[in-house]
Structures are given as C-alpha cells and as structure tokens.
Write a protein that holds these residues in place. Structure first.
Motif, PDB file in Angstrom:
ATOM      1  N   LEU A  27      14.987  38.757  47.616  1.00 40.68           N
ATOM      2  CA  LEU A  27      16.011  38.043  46.835  1.00 40.68           C
ATOM      3  C   LEU A  27      16.350  36.697  47.466  1.00 40.68           C
ATOM      4  N   PHE A  28      16.317  36.640  48.795  1.00 36.52           N
ATOM      5  CA  PHE A  28      16.579  35.364  49.480  1.00 36.52           C
ATOM      6  C   PHE A  28      15.568  34.308  49.032  1.00 36.52           C
ATOM      7  N   PHE A  29      14.277  34.664  49.073  1.00 42.13           N
ATOM      8  CA  PHE A  29      13.244  33.699  48.690  1.00 42.13           C
ATOM      9  C   PHE A  29      13.272  33.412  47.188  1.00 42.13           C
ATOM     10  N   LEU A  30      13.614  34.422  46.376  1.00 40.82           N
ATOM     11  CA  LEU A  30      13.716  34.220  44.930  1.00 40.82           C
ATOM     12  C   LEU A  30      14.799  33.193  44.595  1.00 40.82           C
ATOM     13  N   PHE A  31      15.993  33.385  45.158  1.00 34.55           N
ATOM     14  CA  PHE A  31      17.104  32.487  44.834  1.00 34.55           C
ATOM     15  C   PHE A  31      16.979  31.137  45.555  1.00 34.55           C
ATOM     16  N   LEU A  32      16.288  31.127  46.681  1.00 37.49           N
ATOM     17  CA  LEU A  32      15.973  29.847  47.319  1.00 37.49           C
ATOM     18  C   LEU A  32      15.050  29.040  46.403  1.00 37.49           C
ATOM     19  N   GLY A  33      14.081  29.725  45.793  1.00 36.59           N
ATOM     20  CA  GLY A  33      13.191  29.067  44.833  1.00 36.59           C
ATOM     21  C   GLY A  33      13.955  28.557  43.630  1.00 36.59           C
ATOM     22  N   PHE A  34      14.899  29.374  43.120  1.00 41.68           N
ATOM     23  CA  PHE A  34      15.746  28.942  42.002  1.00 41.68           C
ATOM     24  C   PHE A  34      16.508  27.674  42.362  1.00 41.68           C
ATOM     25  N   TYR A  35      17.046  27.649  43.584  1.00 37.35           N
ATOM     26  CA  TYR A  35      17.852  26.501  44.005  1.00 37.35           C
ATOM     27  C   TYR A  35      17.002  25.235  44.135  1.00 37.35           C
ATOM     28  N   VAL A  36      15.795  25.390  44.678  1.00 35.16           N
ATOM     29  CA  VAL A  36      14.892  24.232  44.821  1.00 35.16           C
ATOM     30  C   VAL A  36      14.540  23.665  43.447  1.00 35.16           C
ATOM     31  N   VAL A  37      14.217  24.549  42.492  1.00 33.39           N
ATOM     32  CA  VAL A  37      13.888  24.109  41.127  1.00 33.39           C
ATOM     33  C   VAL A  37      15.092  23.428  40.486  1.00 33.39           C
ATOM     34  N   THR A  38      16.289  24.011  40.658  1.00 31.38           N
ATOM     35  CA  THR A  38      17.525  23.434  40.108  1.00 31.38           C
ATOM     36  C   THR A  38      17.793  22.070  40.728  1.00 31.38           C
ATOM     37  N   PHE A  39      17.653  21.994  42.040  1.00 29.15           N
ATOM     38  CA  PHE A  39      17.900  20.753  42.788  1.00 29.15           C
ATOM     39  C   PHE A  39      16.949  19.648  42.324  1.00 29.15           C
ATOM     40  N   VAL A  40      15.653  19.954  42.337  1.00 29.55           N
ATOM     41  CA  VAL A  40      14.634  18.954  41.981  1.00 29.55           C
ATOM     42  C   VAL A  40      14.740  18.566  40.508  1.00 29.55           C
ATOM     43  N   GLY A  41      14.906  19.569  39.634  1.00 25.81           N
ATOM     44  CA  GLY A  41      14.961  19.316  38.199  1.00 25.81           C
ATOM     45  C   GLY A  41      16.133  18.450  37.790  1.00 25.81           C
ATOM     46  N   ASN A  42      17.330  18.807  38.243  1.00 30.32           N
ATOM     47  CA  ASN A  42      18.522  18.058  37.850  1.00 30.32           C
ATOM     48  C   ASN A  42      18.602  16.699  38.530  1.00 30.32           C
TER      49      ASN A  42
END
Length: 311
Positions: A27-42
């Motif tokens: 879950l740590f790596f899953l939500f870290l991935g979510f955050y990276v995508v959110t960060f880069v995308g926005n």
C-alpha cells in the motif's frame, strides 16, 4: 479543552487505512505512485496553462485553479498517510491535526465550488456564445474565484471551530488515515446533537449549492443542445462538457456518499475507504480526464515538448 473527567489531549494516533501488516508495504508503494502521478499531472497542467497563451481563457483559468487545489489537498493528506504504512505509530500533534483538518476542508470545499464555476462557464460558452467574452470578463472570473476560495475559508473555519469546541478523553486513536470530521466527532467525549447538526448543515451547503448550480447549468446546456440542428454541432457541444461531467460525478458522488449517508449503512471503519475516491483518486484522475479528452491541452503539450526538444 479539558473539563470534568476529560484529560487534555496533546496528540493523536492515526489508525491508517488498515492494520494488516502484510498490506503495509504494498500500500505504501501504491499510494506513493498515486501521489507521484497526482503531483506530476496537476503540476504539469499548471505549467502547461501558464506557458501557452492560447490557454489563457476563463475555461483554462478555472482548470488551472482546479489543478492547484487537487495538488494542494493531496499534499495535505498523502505524505502523512504514507507514514502510517512504514511506522508502528503514526502520531500527529493536536495542533497538526487541526491544521490538517482546516486545509483539507478548505481545499475540498474550494474544489466543489470551482467545479460549479466551471459548469457556469460551460453554460455561458454554449448557451450565450456571442456574449461569452462580455459575461466571462476578467473581472467576473476574479469575483467567481474570490467566491470559490471565500466559501472554502468560511466552511473550513466552521468545521474546524466545531471540532475545536470538543473535548477528547484519554483514547487518542483516530480511526482514519487523516484528521477528518466524522472520526474526530466519534472520538470526542462530549460531541452533541448540535455538533453533528453543524457538520451536516455545512456539508449540505458545500454539496447543495454547487450541485444546484451544476444541474441548472447543464439543464440549460441540454436545452440549448437540443435546438442545434447539425449532428456535428451537438457532438462538439457534448465533447466540450464530457470531461467536466466525469469529474463532477466522481467528486460529488464519492463525497456525498461519505458524509451524507446514514451511519447504519456503512460503519466508519469501512466508510474511510470511500473517502479515498475524492481525496486521492479524483485528484489523480482529473489531469488525465482533462488532458486526454481535450484537443487544446494536447496541442499545448506538443508545442511545449517541441520547444523543449529544439531549445
């Protein structure tokens, strides 16, 4: 804060999403991935709109602010959430908890009102195209944005003041991955009918006003589209609104279900999973929704990448 047989609480422990040890690292790596995508995308959308002058229109001004809001409230929640996956106790101070609650409420409320401002912008663009530049003038856009962030501040203050009025006993375990309103009300020693009424009233305003605005805007839009004779014209009008409709359904659907559902339907322990959609999934998907279905954004992306390649 302490009164009678209550003790002063200086810190809380966030329970996190799950207590199953085998799931913590994945879950740590899953939500870290979510955050990276959110960060880069926005952040990418913010930079893209800022660098391309043909995107300096009311529609993209609101999209710029939507990306800023999504980027910001993801940053309020996810970093602290990641800590819960890699530590035995995810401790947050009382002040830190109230600060997180305030900014979470501010950005979530601001998002609901920026979505309604975007619906109004689409209404003017489709129903009053000849008057668009007059109605959606820079001054009007500024007033709309002041209203968006003004409502965010007002409702964040209302929610935070409501929680600050509560007393907390020796048990400081917050059954959530963040400092949210419902788990803090449940944890409190003296939460009353009034506290719950304040919470539901403010949430109802936050959801009600934007939804009414959005429904009215799209009601007029559908009526206007029905009078367009050409199939191509109707298709173009629908494509202009489709990205916004998807974002509205995802955000308000999950938010309404989380806060306005009767407690008997889903217990709080399971209900916190519902909040994942509008706190983490929606901010991650918005840049994808608005870029993949938008020719102007894709054109701006090609131009920007071209300038970087040949510079």
């Amino acid at each position: 804060m302490a009164a009678g047989n209550t003790s002063s609480v200086t810190e809380f422990i966030l329970a996190g999403l799950t207590d199953k040890l085998g799931l913590q690292l994945p879950l740590f790596f899953l939500f870290l991935g979510f955050y990276v995508v959110t960060f880069v995308g926005n952040l990418g959308l913010i930079i893209l709109i800022g660098l391309n002058s043909h995107l300096h229109t009311p529609m993209y001004l609101f999209l710029f602010n939507l990306s800023f809001i999504d980027f910001s409230y993801s940053s309020v929640i996810i970093p602290k959430m990641l800590v819960s996956f890699v530590s035995k106790k995810n401790i947050i101070s009382y002040t830190g908890c109230m600060t997180q609650l305030f900014f979470f409420c501010f950005f979530v409320v601001s998002e609901s009102f920026i979505l309604s401002a975007m619906a109004y912008d689409r209404y003017v663009a489709i129903c009053k195209p000849l008057m668009y530049s007059v109605i959606m003038s820079p001054r009007v856009c500024l007033f709309l944005l002041l209203g968006v962030y003004g409502m965010g501040i007002w409702e964040a203050i209302a929610h935070t003041a409501n929680i600050l009025s509560l007393a907390f006993c020796a048990d400081s375990l917050v059954n959530h991955y963040m400092c949210d309103i419902l788990p803090l009300l449940e944890l409190s020693c003296n939460s009353s009918y009034i506290n719950n009424l304040v919470m539901f009233t403010v949430v109802a305003i936050n959801i009600g006003i934007p939804i009414v605005t959005i429904f009215l805007s799209y009601g007029f839009i559908l009526s206007s589209i029905a009078h367009i004779s050409s199939t191509e014209g109707r298709s173009k009008a629908f494509s202009t609104c489709s990205s916004h409709i998807i974002a509205v359904l995802l955000f308000f659907g999950s938010g309404t279900f989380s806060y306005l559902k009767p407690p008997s339907i889903i217990p709080l322990d399971q209900g916190k999973v519902c909040t994942l959609f509008y706190t983490i999934v929606v901010p991650m998907l918005n840049p994808v929704i608005y870029s993949l279905r938008n020719k102007d954004v894709k054109l701006a992306m090609k131009k920007t990448l071209g300038r970087i390649t040949f510079s």
